[in-house]
Design a protein around this motif. Structure first.
Motif, short mmCIF file in Angstrom:
data_model
loop_
_atom_site.label_atom_id
_atom_site.label_comp_id
_atom_site.label_asym_id
_atom_site.label_seq_id
_atom_site.Cartn_x
_atom_site.Cartn_y
_atom_site.Cartn_z
N GLN A 79 0.84 -1.20 0.00
CA GLN A 79 0.00 0.00 0.00
C GLN A 79 0.88 1.25 0.00
N GLU A 80 2.01 1.19 0.69
CA GLU A 80 2.93 2.32 0.74
C GLU A 80 3.42 2.69 -0.67
N ILE A 81 3.78 1.68 -1.46
CA ILE A 81 4.24 1.94 -2.83
C ILE A 81 3.09 2.50 -3.67
N LEU A 82 1.89 1.95 -3.53
CA LEU A 82 0.74 2.47 -4.28
C LEU A 82 0.47 3.92 -3.90
N ASN A 83 0.53 4.23 -2.60
CA ASN A 83 0.32 5.62 -2.16
C ASN A 83 1.36 6.55 -2.78
N LYS A 84 2.61 6.10 -2.84
CA LYS A 84 3.69 6.89 -3.44
C LYS A 84 3.40 7.11 -4.93
N MET A 85 2.95 6.06 -5.62
CA MET A 85 2.64 6.17 -7.04
C MET A 85 1.51 7.17 -7.29
N VAL A 86 0.49 7.12 -6.45
CA VAL A 86 -0.63 8.07 -6.57
C VAL A 86 -0.12 9.49 -6.36
N SER A 87 0.74 9.68 -5.37
CA SER A 87 1.30 11.00 -5.08
C SER A 87 2.11 11.52 -6.27
N ALA A 139 1.99 10.47 -9.47
CA ALA A 139 1.13 10.66 -10.64
C ALA A 139 0.30 11.93 -10.50
N SER A 140 -0.18 12.21 -9.29
CA SER A 140 -1.00 13.42 -9.06
C SER A 140 -0.21 14.70 -9.27
N SER A 141 1.10 14.63 -9.10
CA SER A 141 1.93 15.83 -9.22
C SER A 141 2.27 16.17 -10.68
N VAL A 142 1.94 15.29 -11.61
CA VAL A 142 2.24 15.54 -13.01
C VAL A 142 1.19 16.49 -13.59
N ASN A 143 1.64 17.52 -14.27
CA ASN A 143 0.76 18.51 -14.86
C ASN A 143 -0.24 17.85 -15.79
N GLY A 144 -1.53 18.17 -15.61
CA GLY A 144 -2.58 17.62 -16.45
C GLY A 144 -3.36 16.50 -15.79
N ALA A 145 -2.82 15.93 -14.72
CA ALA A 145 -3.52 14.86 -14.00
C ALA A 145 -4.54 15.48 -13.05
N THR A 146 -5.80 15.15 -13.26
CA THR A 146 -6.85 15.65 -12.38
C THR A 146 -7.30 14.60 -11.37
N ASP A 147 -6.99 13.32 -11.65
CA ASP A 147 -7.39 12.23 -10.76
C ASP A 147 -6.49 11.03 -11.04
N VAL A 148 -6.40 10.13 -10.06
CA VAL A 148 -5.65 8.88 -10.24
C VAL A 148 -6.60 7.75 -9.84
N ASP A 149 -6.89 6.86 -10.80
CA ASP A 149 -7.78 5.74 -10.59
C ASP A 149 -6.96 4.49 -10.25
N THR A 150 -7.16 3.95 -9.05
CA THR A 150 -6.43 2.75 -8.62
C THR A 150 -7.38 1.54 -8.46
N ASN A 151 -8.58 1.63 -9.01
CA ASN A 151 -9.55 0.53 -8.86
C ASN A 151 -9.08 -0.77 -9.46
N GLN A 152 -8.15 -0.71 -10.43
CA GLN A 152 -7.66 -1.92 -11.08
C GLN A 152 -6.27 -2.31 -10.56
N ALA A 153 -5.84 -1.70 -9.47
CA ALA A 153 -4.55 -2.02 -8.86
C ALA A 153 -4.78 -2.89 -7.62
N THR A 154 -3.96 -3.92 -7.46
CA THR A 154 -4.06 -4.78 -6.29
C THR A 154 -2.75 -4.80 -5.53
N ILE A 155 -2.83 -5.08 -4.25
CA ILE A 155 -1.66 -5.16 -3.39
C ILE A 155 -1.29 -6.64 -3.26
N GLY A 156 -0.01 -6.92 -3.40
CA GLY A 156 0.38 -8.32 -3.21
C GLY A 156 1.59 -8.76 -3.85
#
Length: 121
Positions: free
Chosen positions: A94-102, A104-121
């Motif tokens: 989850q820590e890596i996923l949170n970092k990826m969301v952070s 991705a969110s910082s890239v210009n043009g990104a208004t949202d990050v969808d992680t519904n198709q991402a799994t932890i494991g």
């Protein structure tokens, strides 16, 4: 193998940037009398400021390549739907996923990050 190479089959261009300045696109009218400047939407901005349909996803992949915590995750894919970054696949924690969301969110043009198709494991 880096994100850009794995996802898009390309090496990092020499002048690639996560948040480049858009190139000015000049379009001549049919009468070639006047030119109009067309702006590129931020989510379509390529690695070097050019128009690219997958520009946002490529720039997120470049940002992941530049982060030592994320550069070896090879079970996740990056896509985009408009200005939404879509992360799908598997991440180690989850820590890596949170970092990826952070990141991705910082890239210009990104208004949202969808992680519904991402799994932890």
């Amino acid at each position: 193998m880096g994100w850009l190479k794995r996802l898009f089959g390309m090496e990092k261009p020499e002048n690639a940037e996560v948040n480049p300045s858009p190139q000015v696109v000049q379009q001549a009218s049919s009468a070639n009398v006047a030119t109009a400047t067309q702006s590129i939407p931020p989510e379509r901005l390529g690695l070097s400021g050019e128009y690219d349909q997958s520009g946002l996803a490529k720039r997120v992949a470049l940002a992941f390549d530049q982060d030592p915590q994320l550069d070896d995750v090879d079970t996740l894919w990056v896509a985009q739907t408009g200005s939404t970054v879509v992360l799908k696949g598997k991440v180690p924690s989850q820590e890596i996923l949170n970092k990826m969301v952070s990141v991705a969110s910082s890239v210009n043009g990104a208004t949202d990050v969808d992680t519904n198709q991402a799994t932890i494991g």
